[in-house]
Design a protein around this motif. Sequence first.
Motif, PDB file in Angstrom:
ATOM      1  N   LEU A   1      34.356  53.895  51.229  1.00  0.00           N
ATOM      2  CA  LEU A   1      34.007  54.079  49.769  1.00  0.00           C
ATOM      3  C   LEU A   1      34.713  53.154  49.020  1.00  0.00           C
ATOM      4  O   LEU A   1      34.542  52.843  47.912  1.00  0.00           O
ATOM      5  CB  LEU A   1      34.444  55.639  49.327  1.00  0.00           C
ATOM      6  CG  LEU A   1      33.798  56.744  49.903  1.00  0.00           C
ATOM      7  CD1 LEU A   1      34.409  58.115  49.525  1.00  0.00           C
ATOM      8  CD2 LEU A   1      32.195  56.727  49.267  1.00  0.00           C
ATOM      9  N   SER A   2      36.039  52.999  49.423  1.00  0.00           N
ATOM     10  CA  SER A   2      36.846  51.665  48.493  1.00  0.00           C
ATOM     11  C   SER A   2      36.062  50.752  48.515  1.00  0.00           C
ATOM     12  O   SER A   2      35.925  49.824  47.709  1.00  0.00           O
ATOM     13  CB  SER A   2      38.223  51.877  49.051  1.00  0.00           C
ATOM     14  OG  SER A   2      38.852  52.971  49.098  1.00  0.00           O
ATOM     15  N   SER A   3      35.363  50.194  49.728  1.00  0.00           N
ATOM     16  CA  SER A   3      34.965  48.888  49.853  1.00  0.00           C
ATOM     17  C   SER A   3      33.701  48.863  49.088  1.00  0.00           C
ATOM     18  O   SER A   3      33.301  47.934  48.233  1.00  0.00           O
ATOM     19  CB  SER A   3      34.395  48.645  51.382  1.00  0.00           C
ATOM     20  OG  SER A   3      35.327  48.959  52.202  1.00  0.00           O
TER      21      SER A   3
ATOM     22  N   ALA B   1      31.156  46.627  44.161  1.00  0.00           N
ATOM     23  CA  ALA B   1      30.671  47.091  42.742  1.00  0.00           C
ATOM     24  C   ALA B   1      31.160  46.416  41.461  1.00  0.00           C
ATOM     25  O   ALA B   1      30.596  46.048  40.679  1.00  0.00           O
ATOM     26  CB  ALA B   1      30.158  48.310  42.625  1.00  0.00           C
ATOM     27  N   LEU B   2      32.609  46.659  41.679  1.00  0.00           N
ATOM     28  CA  LEU B   2      33.392  46.188  40.512  1.00  0.00           C
ATOM     29  C   LEU B   2      33.667  44.829  40.417  1.00  0.00           C
ATOM     30  O   LEU B   2      33.523  44.163  39.395  1.00  0.00           O
ATOM     31  CB  LEU B   2      34.724  46.892  40.623  1.00  0.00           C
ATOM     32  CG  LEU B   2      34.804  48.441  40.282  1.00  0.00           C
ATOM     33  CD1 LEU B   2      36.544  48.844  40.847  1.00  0.00           C
ATOM     34  CD2 LEU B   2      34.806  48.790  38.836  1.00  0.00           C
TER      35      LEU B   2
ATOM     36  N   LYS C   1      53.872  39.608  31.887  1.00  0.00           N
ATOM     37  CA  LYS C   1      53.902  40.017  33.394  1.00  0.00           C
ATOM     38  C   LYS C   1      52.471  40.383  33.826  1.00  0.00           C
ATOM     39  O   LYS C   1      51.805  41.611  33.218  1.00  0.00           O
ATOM     40  CB  LYS C   1      54.788  41.371  33.367  1.00  0.00           C
ATOM     41  CG  LYS C   1      56.312  40.837  33.983  1.00  0.00           C
ATOM     42  CD  LYS C   1      56.886  42.327  34.491  1.00  0.00           C
ATOM     43  CE  LYS C   1      58.409  42.045  34.274  1.00  0.00           C
ATOM     44  NZ  LYS C   1      59.011  43.274  34.062  1.00  0.00           N
ATOM     45  N   PRO C   2      51.937  39.740  34.707  1.00  0.00           N
ATOM     46  CA  PRO C   2      50.566  40.028  35.219  1.00  0.00           C
ATOM     47  C   PRO C   2      50.530  41.679  35.672  1.00  0.00           C
ATOM     48  O   PRO C   2      49.459  42.249  35.561  1.00  0.00           O
ATOM     49  CB  PRO C   2      50.411  39.134  36.282  1.00  0.00           C
ATOM     50  CG  PRO C   2      51.314  38.097  36.254  1.00  0.00           C
ATOM     51  CD  PRO C   2      52.649  38.721  35.265  1.00  0.00           C
ATOM     52  N   SER C   3      51.466  42.194  36.458  1.00  0.00           N
ATOM     53  CA  SER C   3      51.191  43.485  36.746  1.00  0.00           C
ATOM     54  C   SER C   3      51.075  44.429  35.538  1.00  0.00           C
ATOM     55  O   SER C   3      50.920  45.843  36.036  1.00  0.00           O
ATOM     56  CB  SER C   3      52.533  43.821  37.738  1.00  0.00           C
ATOM     57  OG  SER C   3      53.744  43.638  36.915  1.00  0.00           O
ATOM     58  N   ARG C   4      51.775  44.263  34.324  1.00  0.00           N
ATOM     59  CA  ARG C   4      51.704  45.136  33.412  1.00  0.00           C
ATOM     60  C   ARG C   4      50.307  45.815  32.965  1.00  0.00           C
ATOM     61  O   ARG C   4      50.364  46.790  32.532  1.00  0.00           O
ATOM     62  CB  ARG C   4      52.212  44.590  32.115  1.00  0.00           C
ATOM     63  CG  ARG C   4      52.354  45.187  30.851  1.00  0.00           C
ATOM     64  CD  ARG C   4      52.970  46.548  31.008  1.00  0.00           C
ATOM     65  NE  ARG C   4      54.503  46.382  31.231  1.00  0.00           N
ATOM     66  CZ  ARG C   4      55.232  47.173  31.656  1.00  0.00           C
ATOM     67  NH1 ARG C   4      54.773  48.623  31.377  1.00  0.00           N
ATOM     68  NH2 ARG C   4      56.376  47.104  31.883  1.00  0.00           N
ATOM     69  N   GLY C   5      49.204  44.964  33.160  1.00  0.00           N
ATOM     70  CA  GLY C   5      47.938  45.343  33.133  1.00  0.00           C
ATOM     71  C   GLY C   5      47.393  46.480  33.784  1.00  0.00           C
ATOM     72  O   GLY C   5      46.797  47.612  33.179  1.00  0.00           O
TER      73      GLY C   5
ATOM     74  N   SER D   1      40.331  44.763  41.555  1.00  0.00           N
ATOM     75  CA  SER D   1      41.179  45.664  42.523  1.00  0.00           C
ATOM     76  C   SER D   1      42.270  46.344  41.668  1.00  0.00           C
ATOM     77  O   SER D   1      42.693  47.604  41.843  1.00  0.00           O
ATOM     78  CB  SER D   1      41.784  44.716  43.541  1.00  0.00           C
ATOM     79  OG  SER D   1      42.667  43.660  43.087  1.00  0.00           O
ATOM     80  N   GLU D   2      42.780  45.858  40.538  1.00  0.00           N
ATOM     81  CA  GLU D   2      43.659  46.608  39.638  1.00  0.00           C
ATOM     82  C   GLU D   2      43.012  47.588  38.812  1.00  0.00           C
ATOM     83  O   GLU D   2      43.492  48.769  38.594  1.00  0.00           O
ATOM     84  CB  GLU D   2      44.334  45.471  38.392  1.00  0.00           C
ATOM     85  CG  GLU D   2      45.233  44.464  39.214  1.00  0.00           C
ATOM     86  CD  GLU D   2      45.870  43.394  38.193  1.00  0.00           C
ATOM     87  OE1 GLU D   2      46.789  42.809  38.318  1.00  0.00           O
ATOM     88  OE2 GLU D   2      44.881  43.177  37.196  1.00  0.00           O
ATOM     89  N   PHE D   3      41.707  47.367  38.268  1.00  0.00           N
ATOM     90  CA  PHE D   3      40.895  48.381  37.904  1.00  0.00           C
ATOM     91  C   PHE D   3      40.726  49.555  38.684  1.00  0.00           C
ATOM     92  O   PHE D   3      40.917  50.617  38.349  1.00  0.00           O
ATOM     93  CB  PHE D   3      39.645  47.905  37.479  1.00  0.00           C
ATOM     94  CG  PHE D   3      38.562  48.611  36.807  1.00  0.00           C
ATOM     95  CD1 PHE D   3      37.940  49.495  37.326  1.00  0.00           C
ATOM     96  CD2 PHE D   3      38.363  48.517  35.222  1.00  0.00           C
ATOM     97  CE1 PHE D   3      37.095  50.477  36.948  1.00  0.00           C
ATOM     98  CE2 PHE D   3      37.403  49.102  34.636  1.00  0.00           C
ATOM     99  CZ  PHE D   3      36.898  50.192  35.379  1.00  0.00           C
TER     100      PHE D   3
END
Lengths: 318, 258
Positions: B242-244, B249-250, B7-11, B105-107
């Motif tokens: 800050l999120s942007s 950066a990520l 499941k991709p969301s599991r990460g 974005s998940e990170f």
Amino acid sequence: MTTAIRIEQVYKRFGSVHALNGVDLAIQPGEFFGLLGPNGAGKTTLISALAGLSRPDSGRLMIMGFDVEADYREARRQLGVVPQELVFDPFFSVRETLEIQAGYYGIDPSRQRRAWIDEILENLDLTSKADANMRTLSGGMKRRVLVAQALVHRPPVIVLDEPTAGVDVELRQTLWQFVRRLNEDGHTIVLTTHYLEEAESLCGRIAMLKAGQVVALDTTRNLLSRFSSHTLRLRTASDKPAQLGMTQERITQENATQECTSGWWTCAFAHFDEIEPMLARIRNAGCMIDELEIGKPDLEDVFVRVMQEQSHEQVRAA
Amino acid sequence: MNSLSIKPSRGFITLFYKEVLRFWKVAAQTVAAPVLTALLYLLIFSHVLASHVEVHGVPYTSFLVPGLVMMSVLQNAFANTSSSLIQSKVTGNLVFVLLPPISHSEFFSAYVLASVARGLLVGGGVLVVTTWFGGLSYAAPLWILVFAMMGGAVMGTLGLIAGIWAEKYDQLAAFQNFLILPLTFLSGVFYSIASLPPFWQHVSRWNPVFYMIDGFRYGFFGVSDISPWMSFLVGLGCLLILSSITLSALKRGYKLRA
């Protein structure tokens, strides 16, 4: 059939250093492939680029047909990497480490996941340490956990970056048995190591890197036959072998005393039917042989010769 | 060969779970210690000032509690992301998060949400142990929750930026000591900016942490130095900016992927 790993014209520079200088490679599914080279040759940079840990300046890398940038999710699912450094998360036990790693790859907690983790633990002789904190493990045990982490999502391609550095003989044997079995089960294995005898016995094909370039690429057998040969070594009390074109081995400090009274002589040959005439000539010359050995072709010789040839070519080019 | 269900969301869920588990395993240090620190602040300041000071018609001890709760939320949210990331970078185990198919974005979301979780846990702890000091009301509970979560997210994101940027522990300590600590201490935790001279009132309005603490305090007493809507907009603006920066950066792998 999809190529397991395809690397096309990959360049990567760190400042003025060309870490990868136009690397092209294709590794087929099910291969046991060796990536060899001296320190700083670009092996780890190439693995990092494959794993998405570093970004090449140009070129393309694909794992099982998936581009490591454009299809990074699929590409990363196809790849398991055992990193060179002995790294671990000190907060977790061995089982937690593996369950978390499986989760990162999207694997839902299930009976199958637990069974697979149990199987890996057993195969790597880690079952008794499953609930131990990572900090309490020995270096060898930590190395096994690194291997287990790379396998936890059942990747078809496994990259082992110097997995036996600083590892005892017993673990080395266990590890290679396990990796051989994985290869027999169809996994593609890419190995980098400084232990050339390991590469020689395990790898079907080998690429040698120097200064970010592939300087030799062939099957292990072809490399051995192209760059190395069998040798006849014999020890006599006289210097008559010199008259027969044999070369005396360099006298090292530790065997100097012995070499004063009896010398070792070496002669390379390509086919075994050359031995008999050679021995006959020695016998006819009245030379008494005290000891005799036949040396097999050696990947270390191949490695040294390839690297030397490259150095000479670079000097000529300069 | 692969019978494991994916499941991709599991990460993302696993990374969030791992980050929460990481601080929970050392809860004495990451949860109990900051609660005790806040309690000591309250004991000392309330003992010295309670009988002399009243702010916005509220006894000083009651005024102080929401400030200390929010300060704990903010500092712990920052500490969670920044310390987790720098530890992983220095010890090298960040590779286990960078190798899997986890998007930037998940990170980001997993790290920031875990920092909010720690912030809320510590803030909740401070609120519980200071309850018996009395005098708290809950005029607008929704604002309390909104500002706690937003403040946690802003500082968690700032922690992520610090963790990405810093290569050594002393660089992170500098970020914490010379930026985060002054911003939180000079934000009206211990006082109302109405009690400051006009110049310092003006300076305080440039401190985004002030708006978060003021808005959070509004949720308890229904009074504040600034409208809670204005504080909300400033906080949200900070979070978006800050999120942007962090997401960019990520995505580029700045200081994480060579």
